[in-house]
Enzyme design. Structure first.
Site, PDB file in Angstrom:
ATOM      1  N   ASP A 110       8.237  -4.655  -4.323  1.00  0.00           N
ATOM      2  CA  ASP A 110       7.572  -5.312  -5.433  1.00  0.00           C
ATOM      3  C   ASP A 110       7.842  -6.807  -5.301  1.00  0.00           C
ATOM      4  OD1 ASP A 110       6.137  -5.790  -7.753  1.00  0.00           O
ATOM      5  OD2 ASP A 110       7.206  -4.288  -8.930  1.00  0.00           O
ATOM      6  N   TRP A 111       7.075  -7.604  -6.005  1.00  0.00           N
ATOM      7  CA  TRP A 111       7.121  -9.057  -5.859  1.00  0.00           C
ATOM      8  C   TRP A 111       8.374  -9.602  -6.565  1.00  0.00           C
ATOM      9  CZ3 TRP A 111       3.627  -6.557  -3.675  1.00  0.00           C
ATOM     10  CH2 TRP A 111       2.580  -7.122  -2.954  1.00  0.00           C
TER      11      TRP A 111
END
Length: 757
Positions: free
Chosen positions: A289-290
């Protein structure tokens, strides 16, 4: 007992990982400056994706391999390394033209091609209803059609990776991101997510599945440590992922922000290596995920294949540091090859390698796509209550009063990375003053006016709108109307959890005042999930419309007037009180409330544990275990017609199968969702949903339905035996309207059976 998987799970040796894949690829020599092309046997689409990936891997240089394991975040990508052809979106991996490897252009997804704060000016897309709204349809075919639609728009807009497939189970009714997901049951969520993923990838676009795993709340998502017993984990959240992976075959899995059993999900050996890649044999790639990466060697060794949107992490771990680790031998070259092989396999298997992204945006049939969004909204609207049959409303009604929710101009949507800038624009958009979501989220309405839609269906009626800011004035206006409709809203967003599940502001007082003035009052809930209803005994009709997407106004009106017979069923339990939920208060919320900036720096929150004491008894199973009577049960939903069930037959042995008749006894065509629940005869655990089918019937029509129970739902997970085990003995079966309303019951005997983890 709650255990730390990071400390108790056997580590997977790197040599064992390598043994499971083909012989190690050697780095190809750096291409000559004179070389403009190479033979490309991997372009043969008749070959298996694994073989094609192996051929391509063998042709890659060390530099090219390193290029694939890191993606840029376009809004923050600066400097000489930043690609020149960036689209302002979620992520970008540059192309390698020498080998015919296309750029991977990534967009946030699930509910449509996202454009949260209009970073791409003027770029609109079709907005689906929320994930809960889609799940409420109990219709895997509709999930496929919805996925295929948004996947086609992604490809037309030059994207080939959709960050879709949100499947985290809704363990708490207050979760800020619940609206994106598919409810509280692993079978329902797994089937719906799998079909949505399959639909997206039918466009030769990679879909992710996310967020792996136990990312069940937004508060403290960067620091919280989710704790759960392994068997319970395998019987709930992991089972949902497993079913969706089998059904949808996503090219990539996105790991979560949070810790699980002590280790961050994106560097969690037990989750990524042992379960996902080991037990399940997953061959695609794991992307972060970012902002979810915390290390280089540990993350790579423990199963992370690609750092995503690296500019949002504290450091570009998979760039110079990864190079140094491989060159020094700290990270085996075999592991780098495995990372790249997985990215290539996921891209080949989804068809991305055979359909490079287009250079310019392509035409999109927005009108046709809006019809898909409207069908999804209509199928997911749940008629919770309809006393005295006040709905459907007759088109001959003379006076209708519509109140609240900005229903004169549009319908509310959820906030965060899934936000779609829908066709028609945003008639209401409210920036956030502070808090973790403020940088990428706004309170946004889609331009689908329930007022206009109601007027179109009742052109002779006097239809008036009042904003609801003054409950007394709204009540006075409602008095004497053929129907008073109050649209109640509850806005939720990624990156923040609401303090509770009560409606905001004066909405409860507004509804109570209108209902006191007019006994023919209907409430339409446009919310991110369950809400409390202190006024429920005074309101005869209630609809749960969720966040209904860009055609939500039309969908709501058509259900109110009976143009559409409501057929949605609740994918999540509505508690009667907050205290019925496993965690009435959001863990960690006290830190956010004490912060003047309301947790704007999400990483500054002190780490804390969340003990998931309900284990595998998520949602309706928890309520049954505790003996709680919810306000509305999982699976509940009314219709304008009546369905009967009869002639149950139950078969046992190695599998459990039931057959029964469903008959439409009313005068309207409609769709029903009979549900199969199973529990041991001794009542050692709560009932579990083991099957369902959505069936459309004409008035008077009868159809024989056959359901085969998902065996892993029936089973318990045996940690010592590393398998699901169905205990021999007698099992109780119920064909039900919802988790609290069995209609037909029976028993059968099952033989012992074991299934792979």
């Amino acid at each position: 007992m709650v255990s730390s998987f990071a400390s108790v799970a056997r580590p997977i040796a790197m040599i064992a990982m390598v043994a499971a894949v083909p012989a190690l690829a050697q780095d190809a020599a750096a291409p000559s400056t004179r070389s403009t092309s190479v033979a490309r046997p991997w372009t043969d689409a008749a070959l298996a994706p694994a073989a094609r990936a192996e051929m391509l891997l063998a042709a890659m240089t060390f530099e090219e391999k390193l290029q694939l394991v890191y993606t840029f975040f376009p809004p923050f990508a600066k400097g000489p390394d930043a690609p020149a052809d960036l689209i302002q979106s979620a992520g970008h991996q540059p192309a390698i033209p020498r080998l015919g490897i296309p750029a991977l252009r990534e967009t946030d997804a699930s509910l449509g091609v996202a454009n949260q704060v209009e970073q791409r000016k003027g770029d609109v897309a079709t907005a689906l209803p929320s994930g809960l709204g889609l799940a409420a349809s109990f219709d895997p075919q509709l999930a496929y059609a919805s996925g295929a639609m948004i996947g086609s728009e992604a490809r037309a807009k030059r994207f080939n990776v959709m960050l879709a497939g949100g499947i985290n189970l809704t363990r708490d009714p207050w979760g800020g991101r619940n609206f994106e997901y598919l409810g509280e049951d692993p079978l329902l969520a797994g089937l719906m997510a799998g079909e949505s993923i399959r639909g997206i990838q039918s466009n030769r676009v990679v879909s992710t599945i996310k967020h792996f795993a136990l990312n069940a709340q937004e508060t403290g998502r960067f620091v919280m440590d989710a704790r759960i017993d392994e068997a319970a984990f395998r019987e709930s959240d992991l089972l949902a992922f497993r079913i969706a992976l089998e059904r949808g075959q996503p090219g990539s899995v996105m790991c979560a922000y949070n810790r699980v059993g002590g280790d961050y999900a994106c560097e969690n050996d037990w989750l990524l290596n042992r379960v996902l890649k080991g037990d399940w044999g997953y061959r695609g790639w794991v992307m972060s995920d970012w902002g979810a990466v915390h290390s280089t060697v540990k993350a790579a060794r423990n199963g992370l294949d690609q750092q995503s949107g690296g500019e949002l992490d504290t450091h570009p771990f998979f760039r110079a540091d990864l190079r140094k680790a491989v060159e020094s031998g700290e990270l085996p070259r075999a592991r780098l090859d495995d990372m790249v092989r997985r990215i290539l396999f996921g891209s080949f298997s989804a068809g991305v390698m055979d359909a490079p992204v287009v250079d310019t945006p392509q035409p999109i049939d927005y009108a046709g796509n809006a019809d898909v969004a409207q069908r999804a909204a209509e199928a997911g609207i749940v008629l919770l209550k309809n006393d005295r049959g006040i709905l459907p409303l007759a088109k001959s009604a003379r006076r209708i009063v519509l109140i609240g929710g900005h229903a004169d101009v549009g319908v509310l949507s959820g906030g965060g990375s899934s936000q779609v800038r829908s066709v028609g624009g945003a008639p209401v958009e409210i920036p956030l003053a502070h808090g973790a979501p403020a940088s990428f989220s706004r309170t946004t309405w889609h331009a689908s006016s329930p007022l206009n839609a109601i007027r179109a269906l009742a052109p002779r009626a006097d239809v008036q709108f009042f904003d609801g800011s003054d409950p007394a004035a709204a009540a006075a206006a409602a008095r004497g109307a053929d129907l008073a409709i109050v649209v109640a809203t509850q806005w939720t967003t990624e990156a923040a959890d609401p303090e509770g599940i009560a409606l905001d502001g004066n909405q409860d007082a507004l509804i109570a005042a209108v209902a006191a003035a007019n006994p023919k009052t209907a409430v339409v809930l446009t919310t991110g999930g369950p809400v409390l209803m202190p006024w429920i005994d005074r309101v005869p009709a209630v609809l749960a419309a969720w966040y209904p997407g860009q055609r939500g106004g039309e969908a709501i009106a058509r259900v109110l007037f009976g143009e559409v017979n409501p057929s949605g069923r609740l994918p999540i339990t509505f508690p009667a009180t907050s205290s019925q939920a496993p965690r009435p208060q959001v863990p960690g919320i006290e830190q956010v409330l004490a912060d003047p900036k309301h947790g704007e720096d999400a990483r500054a929150i002190r780490p804390f544990e969340v003990q998931y004491r309900e284990g595998s008894d998520v949602g309706y199973r928890w309520y049954a275990r505790q003996g709680h009577k919810p306000l509305f049960a999982f699976g509940h939903g009314l219709s304008y017609t009546r369905f009967d069930y009869a002639k149950l037959r139950v078969e046992g042995g190695d599998s459990l199968k039931v057959s029964f008749d469903v008959t439409n006894r009313g005068k309207r065509a409609g769709a029903d969702v009979p549900q199969l629940y199973v529990t041991p005869q001794g009542g050692a655990r709560p009932l579990r949903l083991a099957g369902f089918e959505r069936v459309a019937l004409k008035p008077g029509e009868t159809r024989r339905i056959t359901l085969t129970a998902e065996p892993r739902v029936i089973a318990d997970y045996d940690v010592a035996g590393a398998s699901y085990r169905i205990a021999p003995g007698t099992w109780r079966v119920a064909i039900a309207r919802d988790a609290a309303q069995p209609v037909l019951t029976g028993t059968t005997d099952l033989r012992e059976r074991r299934l792979a983890p």
